[in-house]
Design a protein around this motif. Structure first.
Motif, PDB file in Angstrom:
ATOM      1  N   UNK A   1       0.831  -1.212   0.000  1.00 39.87           N
ATOM      2  CA  UNK A   1       0.000   0.000   0.000  1.00 39.87           C
ATOM      3  C   UNK A   1       0.867   1.263   0.000  1.00 39.87           C
ATOM      4  N   UNK A   2       2.082   1.161   0.543  1.00 40.38           N
ATOM      5  CA  UNK A   2       2.951   2.345   0.534  1.00 40.38           C
ATOM      6  C   UNK A   2       3.433   2.657  -0.874  1.00 40.38           C
ATOM      7  N   UNK A   3       3.659   1.649  -1.677  1.00 38.31           N
ATOM      8  CA  UNK A   3       4.088   1.879  -3.062  1.00 38.31           C
ATOM      9  C   UNK A   3       2.930   2.378  -3.927  1.00 38.31           C
ATOM     10  N   UNK A   4       1.715   1.994  -3.551  1.00 38.61           N
ATOM     11  CA  UNK A   4       0.538   2.476  -4.268  1.00 38.61           C
ATOM     12  C   UNK A   4       0.133   3.875  -3.774  1.00 38.61           C
ATOM     13  N   UNK A   5       0.816   4.348  -2.730  1.00 38.23           N
ATOM     14  CA  UNK A   5       0.543   5.658  -2.123  1.00 38.23           C
ATOM     15  C   UNK A   5      -0.915   5.771  -1.697  1.00 38.23           C
ATOM     16  N   UNK A   6      -1.398   4.739  -1.018  1.00 41.02           N
ATOM     17  CA  UNK A   6      -2.797   4.685  -0.591  1.00 41.02           C
ATOM     18  C   UNK A   6      -2.910   4.914   0.913  1.00 41.02           C
ATOM     19  N   UNK A   7      -2.826   6.151   1.326  1.00 40.32           N
ATOM     20  CA  UNK A   7      -2.955   6.486   2.744  1.00 40.32           C
ATOM     21  C   UNK A   7      -4.344   6.134   3.268  1.00 40.32           C
ATOM     22  N   UNK A   8      -5.328   6.062   2.363  1.00 40.73           N
ATOM     23  CA  UNK A   8      -6.683   5.731   2.777  1.00 40.73           C
ATOM     24  C   UNK A   8      -6.952   4.222   2.766  1.00 40.73           C
ATOM     25  N   UNK A   9      -5.925   3.411   2.498  1.00 37.83           N
ATOM     26  CA  UNK A   9      -6.131   1.953   2.527  1.00 37.83           C
ATOM     27  C   UNK A   9      -6.489   1.527   3.940  1.00 37.83           C
ATOM     28  N   UNK A  10      -7.276   0.489   4.035  1.00 33.77           N
ATOM     29  CA  UNK A  10      -7.743   0.019   5.347  1.00 33.77           C
ATOM     30  C   UNK A  10      -6.571  -0.352   6.254  1.00 33.77           C
ATOM     31  N   UNK A  11      -5.555  -1.003   5.701  1.00 27.24           N
ATOM     32  CA  UNK A  11      -4.426  -1.419   6.533  1.00 27.24           C
ATOM     33  C   UNK A  11      -3.684  -0.219   7.115  1.00 27.24           C
ATOM     34  N   UNK A  12      -3.430   0.800   6.329  1.00 28.31           N
ATOM     35  CA  UNK A  12      -2.709   1.971   6.828  1.00 28.31           C
ATOM     36  C   UNK A  12      -3.595   2.873   7.684  1.00 28.31           C
ATOM     37  N   UNK A  13      -4.844   2.968   7.342  1.00 29.36           N
ATOM     38  CA  UNK A  13      -5.770   3.839   8.065  1.00 29.36           C
ATOM     39  C   UNK A  13      -6.110   3.288   9.455  1.00 29.36           C
TER      40      UNK A  13
END
Length: 124
Positions: free
Chosen positions: A40-52
């Motif tokens: 998810x960090x490479x996809x730059x998805x700060x709103x991903x469930x795992x990171x959020x």
């Protein structure tokens, strides 16, 4: 604040996950919420469930986009967890052996089509 462990697997990540969980953190150890946090960090998805939904991240930290994490989470803490190379290689090999045996494969070699973890290939 979030805590990101940037070391590879087999560098104490299971112990770190237990420790941080006991301290009240919602940990993500490799994969959580159906996502691999480092991906998810490479996809730059700060709103991903795992990171959020988590605040401590470990396992495969060496596969992250560290610069993006640093920019996206400016108050986060970053820890580089390491292990001596020899001990890491032995631990990684033992991990792979255990996974193969648990899948019904011989501990070593390339003669197992049942290995669900992709450690071997029967495409000879």
């Amino acid at each position: 604040d979030k805590v990101f462990f940037l070391g590879p697997m087999k560098t104490g990540t299971t112990s770190l996950s237990k420790l941080f969980t006991e301290r009240g953190y919602k940990t993500c150890h490799g994969e959580c919420a159906g996502e691999t946090w480092s991906t998810m960090t490479h996809a730059h998805k700060a709103d991903s469930k795992s990171l959020r939904d988590h605040d401590a991240f470990m396992d495969h930290g060496d596969h992250t986009d560290f610069e993006w994490l640093n920019q996206t989470y400016p108050t986060a803490r970053f820890v580089l967890n390491t292990r001596s190379l020899r001990n890491w290689v032995v631990s990684k090999a033992d991990h792979m052996r255990r996974k193969r045996v648990s899948a019904g494969c011989p501990p070593w070699g390339s003669d197992c089509a049942k290995d669900p973890h992709g450690f071997v290939s029967n495409s000879n």
